[in-house]
Design a protein around this motif. Structure first.
Motif, short mmCIF file in Angstrom:
data_model
loop_
_atom_site.label_atom_id
_atom_site.label_comp_id
_atom_site.label_asym_id
_atom_site.label_seq_id
_atom_site.Cartn_x
_atom_site.Cartn_y
_atom_site.Cartn_z
N SER A 273 -49.93 -30.01 -4.33
CA SER A 273 -48.65 -29.14 -4.93
C SER A 273 -47.65 -30.35 -5.86
CB SER A 273 -47.66 -28.88 -3.57
OG SER A 273 -47.33 -29.76 -2.77
N VAL A 274 -48.14 -31.90 -5.17
CA VAL A 274 -47.33 -33.17 -6.02
C VAL A 274 -47.66 -32.62 -7.71
CG1 VAL A 274 -46.66 -35.26 -5.60
CG2 VAL A 274 -47.01 -34.55 -4.01
N VAL A 275 -48.84 -32.84 -7.44
CA VAL A 275 -49.67 -32.83 -8.80
C VAL A 275 -49.21 -31.83 -9.93
CG1 VAL A 275 -52.06 -32.64 -10.46
CG2 VAL A 275 -51.93 -33.84 -8.38
N CYS A 276 -49.18 -30.80 -9.44
CA CYS A 276 -48.46 -28.90 -10.24
C CYS A 276 -47.07 -29.43 -10.54
CB CYS A 276 -48.89 -27.88 -9.07
SG CYS A 276 -50.65 -27.10 -8.62
N GLY A 277 -46.52 -30.07 -9.30
CA GLY A 277 -44.68 -30.41 -9.65
C GLY A 277 -44.70 -31.44 -10.77
N LEU A 278 -45.36 -32.07 -10.61
CA LEU A 278 -44.83 -33.19 -11.96
C LEU A 278 -46.07 -33.00 -13.64
CD1 LEU A 278 -46.06 -36.78 -10.03
CD2 LEU A 278 -44.11 -35.23 -10.78
N ALA A 279 -46.76 -31.59 -13.44
CA ALA A 279 -47.55 -31.84 -14.43
C ALA A 279 -46.58 -29.98 -14.60
CB ALA A 279 -48.53 -30.99 -13.77
N HIS A 280 -46.11 -29.69 -14.18
CA HIS A 280 -44.39 -28.73 -13.93
C HIS A 280 -45.27 -28.13 -15.86
CE1 HIS A 280 -42.51 -31.31 -17.77
NE2 HIS A 280 -43.21 -32.53 -16.51
N PRO A 281 -45.84 -26.79 -15.23
CA PRO A 281 -46.39 -26.52 -16.43
C PRO A 281 -45.45 -25.16 -16.99
CG PRO A 281 -47.03 -25.27 -14.15
CD PRO A 281 -46.02 -26.42 -14.63
N SER A 282 -45.64 -24.88 -18.25
CA SER A 282 -45.20 -24.05 -19.46
C SER A 282 -45.69 -22.27 -18.61
CB SER A 282 -45.03 -23.87 -20.93
OG SER A 282 -46.49 -23.97 -21.50
N PRO A 283 -44.55 -21.59 -19.79
CA PRO A 283 -45.35 -20.42 -19.23
C PRO A 283 -46.56 -19.47 -19.67
CG PRO A 283 -42.94 -20.06 -18.97
CD PRO A 283 -44.01 -21.37 -19.75
N ALA A 284 -46.71 -20.16 -21.37
CA ALA A 284 -48.05 -20.37 -21.42
C ALA A 284 -49.24 -21.41 -21.03
CB ALA A 284 -47.71 -21.15 -22.76
N ARG A 285 -48.90 -22.36 -19.73
CA ARG A 285 -50.25 -22.80 -19.47
C ARG A 285 -49.83 -21.86 -18.14
NH1 ARG A 285 -47.95 -27.79 -20.83
NH2 ARG A 285 -48.66 -28.51 -22.82
N ALA A 286 -49.37 -21.34 -17.27
CA ALA A 286 -49.38 -20.77 -15.93
C ALA A 286 -48.65 -19.59 -15.97
CB ALA A 286 -48.94 -21.65 -14.57
N SER A 287 -48.69 -19.02 -15.29
CA SER A 287 -47.95 -16.91 -15.26
C SER A 287 -47.36 -17.23 -13.43
CB SER A 287 -49.13 -15.98 -14.60
OG SER A 287 -49.77 -15.52 -15.85
N GLY A 288 -47.80 -17.89 -13.01
CA GLY A 288 -46.30 -19.14 -11.69
C GLY A 288 -47.44 -20.18 -10.77
N LEU A 289 -46.97 -20.50 -9.78
CA LEU A 289 -47.24 -21.54 -9.45
C LEU A 289 -46.94 -21.67 -7.81
CD1 LEU A 289 -45.38 -24.98 -10.77
CD2 LEU A 289 -48.05 -23.78 -10.99
N VAL A 290 -48.39 -21.46 -6.72
CA VAL A 290 -48.08 -21.40 -5.57
C VAL A 290 -48.68 -22.82 -4.28
CG1 VAL A 290 -49.09 -19.69 -3.00
CG2 VAL A 290 -48.51 -19.08 -5.78
N VAL A 291 -47.79 -22.95 -4.22
CA VAL A 291 -47.68 -24.46 -2.51
C VAL A 291 -47.82 -23.94 -1.73
CG1 VAL A 291 -46.94 -25.31 -4.46
CG2 VAL A 291 -45.61 -24.59 -2.88
N LEU A 292 -48.50 -24.35 -0.99
CA LEU A 292 -49.37 -24.19 0.00
C LEU A 292 -49.21 -25.94 1.17
CD1 LEU A 292 -52.71 -23.36 0.63
CD2 LEU A 292 -50.81 -23.03 -1.59
N GLY A 293 -48.79 -25.79 2.61
CA GLY A 293 -49.54 -27.13 2.99
C GLY A 293 -48.82 -28.35 1.97
N SER A 294 -47.17 -28.60 1.62
CA SER A 294 -46.77 -29.17 1.04
C SER A 294 -45.47 -30.14 1.49
CB SER A 294 -45.84 -28.34 -0.23
OG SER A 294 -45.54 -28.89 -0.95
N PRO A 295 -46.39 -31.44 1.06
CA PRO A 295 -45.58 -32.62 1.48
C PRO A 295 -44.36 -32.67 0.38
CG PRO A 295 -47.30 -33.36 0.43
CD PRO A 295 -47.39 -32.01 0.38
N GLY A 296 -44.11 -31.45 -0.34
CA GLY A 296 -43.01 -31.84 -1.52
C GLY A 296 -43.62 -32.01 -3.13
#
Length: 379
Positions: A273-296
């Motif tokens: 989830s840290v990887v995903c947060g720092l990637a902060h994908p745009s709508p052209a790259r992702a329809s949504g983000l789901v985090v689980l067991g996240s430390p932030g």
């Protein structure tokens, strides 16, 4: 007095973070992330057999790679895959089916090499055992009709596998794992839902139960260098930043090489989830983000991410140890605010029936049912 209290709070948070990481088994060694182009790039860029300049994997965007292959007849594509399997197999933007064939060739070649190392008299018994282990891993990845989208044998090894048909899928998803995942731990019988392969299989099975008439595909992506254990790497964002770059390139490649109804939903577990947060994908790259067991997520709130990409955060079950990790960012340690906190701004998902840090994708859980609904666009 106010300054004293603030200093005491910061010190307490730092001590708490160190204590939690220490309790989990401090990892003294640090990992060096794999960055840059795939192995074999020098031979690829020097190849003039087609009378064409091949796209440089270090600089060419996935869209440029896709355009290059679109102009090549199939026999020339196959010839490049045969000569440079490790490049073509890891080249985001290249045709998906071609990447599968290239990675099968690369896996077979690496297995042959490891089998030779396993009997090399100049190596130690430990080297022989490690070679046999790798050779067996490669054999299992070659079994049946497995669809290997990426394979890199360097370091601890990286791999990505597709479940379903990316060519016909209307809805797609990507699993981004957390710590301790690599080529050898990508798939295992013990704790299967703590691996990207086990998560991907469970998600696709649930999708098929919920919408049998919808073609789906899920990518289990172990495509970045993850932390080992709960040490400095897990508490900092260096590996996540390198992983975010690789994740962005993967999503860019999918955007030009697949044609689903929408970009993939990205599921981010633990350090992922840290990887995903720092990637902060745009709508052209992702329809949504789901985090689980996240430390932030390395951000202060959902407002720091792209507003066009919905964010869901899974409620933390009571036996997930990640709840003991302080949500701080201090002196380069920690990953910031808790995505499950009401003020963070994420949409909540249930976790009823899940257990532990790796149980959110277990069949029968409310979390898995919710994940499938989100991936299918039904949330």
């Amino acid at each position: 007095m106010r300054r004293f209290r603030a200093g005491r709070t910061i010190a307490a948070a730092a001590v708490a973070l160190a204590a939690v990481l220490g309790a989990g088994g401090w990892a003294a060694d640090t990992q060096t992330p794999l960055t840059g182009p795939p192995p074999g790039t020098a031979a690829w860029t020097a190849d003039t057999s087609l009378g064409l300049r091949l796209p440089d994997p270090a600089t060419a965007a996935p869209a440029q790679v896709a355009s290059f292959f679109a102009e090549l007849p199939q026999d020339q594509q196959d010839a490049l895959a045969a000569r440079h399997p490790l490049v073509v197999g890891n080249l985001d933007g290249a045709p998906v089916a071609l990447r599968y064939r290239a990675n099968a060739l690369a896996l077979a070649a690496e297995r042959t090499r490891e089998l030779a190392r396993a009997t090399d008299p100049s190596l130690t018994p430990q080297d022989h055992e490690a070679a046999r282990t790798r050779a067996e891993r490669y054999r299992t990845l070659l079994d049946g009709d497995r669809q290997i989208l990426a394979f890199d044998p360097r370091g601890r090894g990286q791999v990505a596998e597709v479940y379903g048909d990316l060519a016909t899928a209307r809805r797609t998803a990507v699993i981004v794992p957390g710590s301790d995942i690599d080529l050898l731990r990508f798939d295992r019988t013990a704790d299967p839902y703590g691996t990207p392969a086990g998560m991907a299989r469970a998600l696709r099975a649930e999708e098929q139960q919920q919408a049998a008439d919808t073609q789906t595909a899920v990518i289990a992506w172990a495509g970045y260098t993850t932390p080992v254990g709960l040490g400095v790497d897990a508490a900092t964002e260096d590996l996540a930043r390198a992983g975010a770059t690789r994740l962005t390139r993967l999503l860019d490649g999918l955007a030009v090489s697949t044609r689903p109804e929408a970009p993939p939903t990205v599921f981010c577990h633990s350090y992922g989830s840290v990887v995903c947060g720092l990637a902060h994908p745009s709508p052209a790259r992702a329809s949504g983000l789901v985090v689980l067991g996240s430390p932030g997520m390395g951000v202060d709130s959902a407002a720091d991410l792209d507003h066009g990409v919905p964010l869901w955060a899974t409620a933390r079950n009571g036996s997930d140890w990640i709840g003991d990790v302080p949500n701080v960012r201090l002196l380069g340690l920690g990953h910031g605010a808790d995505p499950t906190a009401p003020g963070f701004g994420a949409r909540p998902l249930p976790a009823t029936g899940s257990h532990g840090h790796t149980g959110y994708f277990a069949p029968g859980t409310a979390s898995l049912a919710a994940y499938a609904a989100v991936a299918l666009g039904r949330s």
